[in-house]
Design an enzyme around this catalytic site. Structure first.
Site, mmCIF file in Angstrom:
data_model
loop_
_atom_site.group_PDB
_atom_site.id
_atom_site.type_symbol
_atom_site.label_atom_id
_atom_site.label_comp_id
_atom_site.label_asym_id
_atom_site.label_seq_id
_atom_site.Cartn_x
_atom_site.Cartn_y
_atom_site.Cartn_z
ATOM 1 C CB SER A 31 8.284 85.986 -47.799
ATOM 2 O OG SER A 31 6.710 85.545 -47.715
ATOM 3 C CE1 TYR A 76 4.455 89.418 -45.563
ATOM 4 C CE2 TYR A 76 4.523 87.703 -46.339
ATOM 5 C CZ TYR A 76 5.071 88.183 -45.713
ATOM 6 O OH TYR A 76 5.650 88.253 -44.588
#
Length: 262
Positions: A142, A155
């Site tokens: 990501s 995250y």
């Protein structure tokens, strides 16, 4: 590596990017090994793929948040399939909350599903890849792993772990003809946000540059067998992350409001 008839393992395959990857890989002629928590959805997808592309599809139900269960499924899978030529670690989860509001279970789940489960999968498939001196491990990372933002500290940490693991593993496996690629994505239009952002505010704020899963899947499957270090989408975010790493303090001040949309 030739593109046809490779055994491709995709985790988180029942929906979103995983489903799009399965469609694209089947269209390219690969044999698929699909993993997700929902066996019903996997079986429906397998039937659709077999009908549309006349391809072999194996499905395995597994909860990647349960380490013992996941390792047992991996062992069973390798006994049945013999080998995996391409591993696409796609399964992921996130909770957009301030760290002080994050529940211990959410912390554990994020790190386990996003990082540790992918490492366990790599450990399982590598013996056969090393034996045949070829293979490809693709980790869905990501942009958050490069540029952390408020309400996504955990995250970001999980995806930073994915990128760090991939960078080290790539160097270890290069002498054996095994490719390792990280796929670093910005916001993508999937059901990921149903859990990460139930309010819908971040999805709405990011709607102008949301990636389509099909667009990402085409790029990923087209890169199978190629020694790509990274795939960064959208490209402008990849360029921005490089600038951020060079001038983090300046970029945080400049982009403060943009980084706080979650």
């Amino acid at each position: 590596m030739k593109l046809a008839k490779k055994n491709v393992l995709i985790t988180g395959a029942s929906s979103g990017l995983g489903r799009a990857l399965a469609m694209e890989a089947a269209a390219a002629g690969h044999k698929l090994v699909l993993v997700a928590r929902s066996l019903d959805k996997l079986q429906q997808l397998a039937a659709e793929l077999a009908e549309r592309f006349n391809t072999d599809v194996s499905v395995y139900r597994a909860d990647l948040n349960a380490s013992a269960e996941w390792r047992a499924v991996l062992e069973e899978m390798l006994q049945q399939e013999q080998r995996i030529d391409v591993l696409i670690n796609n399964a992921g989860v996130g909770y957009f909350r301030y760290f002080t509001e994050t529940e211990p279970g959410q912390l554990d789940t994020t790190m386990r599903v996003n990082a540790l489960a992918g490492m366990e999968a790599a450990a399982a498939v590598l013996p056969s890849m090393l034996k045949q001196q070829s293979g490809h491990i693709m980790m869905i990372g990501s942009m958050a792993g490069k540029v952390a933002t408020p309400k996504a500290a955990v995250y970001a940490a999980s995806k930073h772990a994915v990128i760090g693991f991939s960078n080290g593993l790539r160097q270890e496996l290069k002498p054996y003809g095994i490719c390792v690629t990280t796929v670093n994505l910005g916001p993508m239009d999937t059901n990921f946000f149903d859990t990460a952002d139930p309010s819908g505010r971040y999805r709405e704020a990011s709607s102008r540059y949301m990636l389509a899963p099909e667009q990402v899947a085409r790029k990923v499957v087209a890169s199978i067998g190629k020694p790509k270090r990274e795939i960064n989408l959208p490209a402008w975010m990849g360029s921005g992350s490089k600038l951020f790493q060079l001038l983090p303090g300046f970029m945080e001040k400049l982009l403060g409001s943009q980084l706080s949309k979650k």
